[in-house]
Design a protein around this motif. Sequence first.
Motif, mmCIF file in Angstrom:
data_model
loop_
_atom_site.group_PDB
_atom_site.id
_atom_site.type_symbol
_atom_site.label_atom_id
_atom_site.label_comp_id
_atom_site.label_asym_id
_atom_site.label_seq_id
_atom_site.Cartn_x
_atom_site.Cartn_y
_atom_site.Cartn_z
ATOM 1 N N ARG A 159 -1.330 4.469 -4.711
ATOM 2 C CA ARG A 159 -2.356 4.889 -3.749
ATOM 3 C C ARG A 159 -3.655 5.321 -4.405
ATOM 4 N NH1 ARG A 159 2.062 8.227 -0.734
ATOM 5 N NH2 ARG A 159 3.135 6.547 0.336
ATOM 6 N N TYR A 189 -10.331 11.688 -1.729
ATOM 7 C CA TYR A 189 -10.155 10.972 -2.996
ATOM 8 C C TYR A 189 -10.677 11.793 -4.171
ATOM 9 C CZ TYR A 189 -8.454 6.687 -0.872
ATOM 10 O OH TYR A 189 -7.688 5.768 -0.215
ATOM 11 N N ILE A 218 2.841 2.187 2.414
ATOM 12 C CA ILE A 218 2.996 2.742 3.761
ATOM 13 C C ILE A 218 4.405 2.464 4.271
ATOM 14 C CG2 ILE A 218 2.171 2.599 6.150
ATOM 15 C CD1 ILE A 218 -0.559 1.785 4.960
ATOM 16 N N GLU A 243 -2.772 5.476 9.108
ATOM 17 C CA GLU A 243 -2.448 4.503 8.064
ATOM 18 C C GLU A 243 -3.353 4.662 6.857
ATOM 19 O OE1 GLU A 243 -0.652 0.634 10.280
ATOM 20 O OE2 GLU A 243 -1.669 0.461 8.374
ATOM 21 N N GLY A 244 -4.639 4.864 7.143
ATOM 22 C CA GLY A 244 -5.586 5.049 6.052
ATOM 23 C C GLY A 244 -5.247 6.289 5.239
ATOM 24 N N LEU A 245 -4.813 7.353 5.940
ATOM 25 C CA LEU A 245 -4.481 8.591 5.232
ATOM 26 C C LEU A 245 -3.226 8.409 4.394
ATOM 27 C CD1 LEU A 245 -5.197 11.339 7.911
ATOM 28 C CD2 LEU A 245 -6.683 10.418 6.135
ATOM 29 N N ILE A 246 -2.245 7.662 4.938
ATOM 30 C CA ILE A 246 -1.009 7.459 4.180
ATOM 31 C C ILE A 246 -1.278 6.619 2.936
ATOM 32 C CG2 ILE A 246 1.302 6.462 4.249
ATOM 33 C CD1 ILE A 246 1.262 6.991 7.274
ATOM 34 N N ALA A 247 -2.185 5.654 3.057
ATOM 35 C CA ALA A 247 -2.492 4.802 1.907
ATOM 36 C C ALA A 247 -3.391 5.509 0.904
ATOM 37 C CB ALA A 247 -3.147 3.508 2.379
ATOM 38 N N SER A 248 -3.782 6.742 1.200
ATOM 39 C CA SER A 248 -4.628 7.497 0.270
ATOM 40 C C SER A 248 -3.742 8.432 -0.560
ATOM 41 C CB SER A 248 -5.648 8.322 1.050
ATOM 42 O OG SER A 248 -5.039 9.503 1.533
ATOM 43 N N PRO A 249 -4.295 9.020 -1.608
ATOM 44 C CA PRO A 249 -3.459 9.899 -2.437
ATOM 45 C C PRO A 249 -3.120 11.237 -1.771
ATOM 46 C CG PRO A 249 -5.457 9.208 -3.606
ATOM 47 C CD PRO A 249 -5.633 8.850 -2.175
ATOM 48 N N LEU A 250 -3.559 11.434 -0.547
ATOM 49 C CA LEU A 250 -3.267 12.665 0.178
ATOM 50 C C LEU A 250 -1.756 12.893 0.261
ATOM 51 C CD1 LEU A 250 -5.125 14.600 1.776
ATOM 52 C CD2 LEU A 250 -4.590 13.263 3.799
ATOM 53 N N ARG A 251 -1.314 14.149 -0.046
ATOM 54 C CA ARG A 251 0.115 14.458 0.072
ATOM 55 C C ARG A 251 0.408 14.976 1.476
ATOM 56 N NH1 ARG A 251 1.367 15.038 -5.826
ATOM 57 N NH2 ARG A 251 0.019 13.332 -6.397
ATOM 58 N N CYS A 308 0.820 -1.213 0.000
ATOM 59 C CA CYS A 308 0.000 0.000 0.000
ATOM 60 C C CYS A 308 0.851 1.258 0.000
ATOM 61 C CB CYS A 308 -0.907 0.044 1.228
ATOM 62 S SG CYS A 308 -2.175 -1.194 1.216
ATOM 63 N N SER A 329 -10.124 2.166 11.392
ATOM 64 C CA SER A 329 -9.454 3.393 10.984
ATOM 65 C C SER A 329 -10.428 4.459 10.520
ATOM 66 C CB SER A 329 -8.441 3.083 9.894
ATOM 67 O OG SER A 329 -9.113 2.495 8.811
ATOM 68 N N THR A 354 -5.893 5.879 12.342
ATOM 69 C CA THR A 354 -6.453 6.529 11.158
ATOM 70 C C THR A 354 -5.357 7.043 10.232
ATOM 71 O OG1 THR A 354 -6.695 8.465 12.563
ATOM 72 C CG2 THR A 354 -8.671 7.204 12.109
#
Lengths: 312, 378
Positions: free
Chosen positions: A78, A107, A55, B215-223, A53, A89, B213
């Motif tokens: 991602r 997103y 991470i 981890e979810g943000l890191i796995a998202s396209p968020l910079r 992922c 989460s 939470t």
Amino acid sequence: MNSELAIEVTDITKRFGRFVAVDRVSFQVRRGEVFGFLGPNGSGKSTTIRMLCGILLPTAGTGRVAGFDVARQPERVRENIGYMSQKFSLYEELTVQENLDFFAGIYGLAGPGGAARREEVMALGGLASYRNVLARDLPGGLRQRLALASAILHRPSVLFLDEPTAGVDPISRRQFWDLIRAMAAAGTAVLVTTHYMDEAEHCHALAFIYQGRLIATGPPARLKAGLQGSLVEVEVEPGQLLPALTVLQTHPLAREAAMFGAALHVTVDSSEAIPTLQASLTARGIAARRVETIVPSLEDVFVSLVTREVGA
Amino acid sequence: MSSRIWPIMRKEFLEIWRDPRNLGFVLVMPVLMLLLYGYGISSDVKWVPLAVYDRDGRSPARELVRRFTSTEYFVVTAQVGSLREFRRAIDTGQAKVGLVIPEDFSQNLAAGRPAPIQFVVDGSDSNTASIAVGNIAAIGKSTELTPRDLRPQILVAPKLETPVPIELRTWVWYNPELKSSNFLIPGLTAVILMMLAAMLTSLTVAREWERGTMEGLIASPLRPHELMIGKILPYVVIGLVDVVFILLVAVFLFRVPMRGSLTLLMISSTIFLLGGLGIGLFISAATKSVQVAFQLSTLATMLPALLLSGFFYPIENMPPILQAITYLVPARYFLVVIRGIFLKGVGLAVFWKELVFLSVFAVFMLVASSAKFRKRLE
Ligand SMILES: Nc1ncnc2c1ncn2[C@@H]1O[C@H](COP(=O)(O)OP(=O)(O)OP(=O)(O)O)[C@@H](O)[C@H]1O
Ligand SMILES: [Mg+2]
């Protein structure tokens, strides 16, 4: 790039200092496939998923997800994945609707198209009537469905689910798996970890991971068929379980013997060994209530593989 | 501005709003702290018993003593004739503060030389002592005896333009009535803002780690920078609301004069806040635990802002090493700015250097923590 391959992992390795958490793991997951990741606690399942992922950075080896290299193009990866971590989460102080709005926002799913999609996943997860309930107040099964709904908002082509059904009641688990299978049928590749062996039976393919190493992969049926010899289940009085185990483990005809719930499972070369096993037990004063060959479960396969691994 | 920043801000506000503890922390605590500390510290310490050992005995020396005792801050409880008596007066608590005027005080004054006098302060009650020291400094300043102040028959100064300094280095300006709250409230504002800013950001990031939470943000396209900006902006807004609260309390409750520009105060506060928020982010890049973040941010902001900013202890009186360290404490600069705006009504012309430092500090902290945050992802 093979467009059929959603996940392609080659010798991926993660070291934390001197500790090797994931050791040269390789496997492939096709589109529309549900791929189960099985292994005891601390075997490296979550670490593998985190690397895929973007991470965690792999120490060595490569991983391609949705056609992008996880180390070199993590941002592209991602955009194409959905991830449900093993820890709940979501934002507990936010309602169902607000959580979905938030993930839609990050997103880039604002606007009318995004709103329709939010309604769609809300309906899919059966969450519509809970939209104004704080995530904190949701029962376990619904929380997991909300987490899944947030992870699939952006229609990812690859979905990573890390123990999505841990601590969830059996009915909710079944509903959850229906959702997973429906998504796979629509073409999503799903990599899922679980501790429940019955869930593993639902997967198209499985990987057993033990102490960071992959010890077997393949469809459930082939893994079971691959178990050499026959599996014999022995039932004794509860008080005699341990003495019986000692007898069977040291028996020349038994390749492996392990405790399995209230019974013992013994791997033998052929079922002709049954009378001999029975005789040996009787000789030690252990009355076997039942000794018969059975169809191996995935757990037997796993125990057998691990025993072989430890013996090697 | 990237469209992903807005959802984060919205979420952040919702989380603050939903958790009453947050609201109390964010809006009530600063005012409460101001009230507690403000009243606690600034309750002017009056009628402090003073022992006087006047070895000079001439008229200027008596004039000096009169300057101190004509205020309500000191009252002479012992006139002593030897160092031993002087010592006993302090030791027995007969006096909290002792004044020694050397034999050559009048002569030095007459010759236009610096004329040092010595104060001995009983430090066992640190609160009283520090306020007494402040008061001494203040009176010392106003007692800077210029030749014109002195009766001509006693002293003839050689140069009429130059004042004859009494060797006391902490001066109080623009606070002639010597109200300590005028001095303390702006200082407290700096301490409270810095602490609040660092604490709030480090807590909000650490909470994301602790709850899983992040981890979810890191796995998202968020910079990373989007996440950081989205997390910082809500607290800038809240910090400014706090500035307004503090301002109201300061002006209407403590009657601190507000002589300068409100706009300038808000702009300076924003810059100062950004630095504090940067410290908070930096801390949160170093720990995933809410509790550690809380402790680190208090330690990293409150102590320096209290002790090394010139708020409690005059920087001039510190050992050189500590003095050097104070240059790195943002509160030191903000104190100059905020006291300038409140008490003197001065503007950029006076403290532009301080504002430049605060801006550089804020930018540095934000860039450094952004880089550290990115590395965090290993
Ligand atoms: N950041 C880290 N630093 C050091 N060691 C780590 C780190 N993350 C994981 N480990 C170790 O790596 C090993 C594998 O952990 P991982 O979380 O991948 O296991 P898992 O298979 O997901 O187990 P579980 O079923 O308990 O979730 C564990 O021994 C764990 O302690
Ligand atoms: Mg795990």
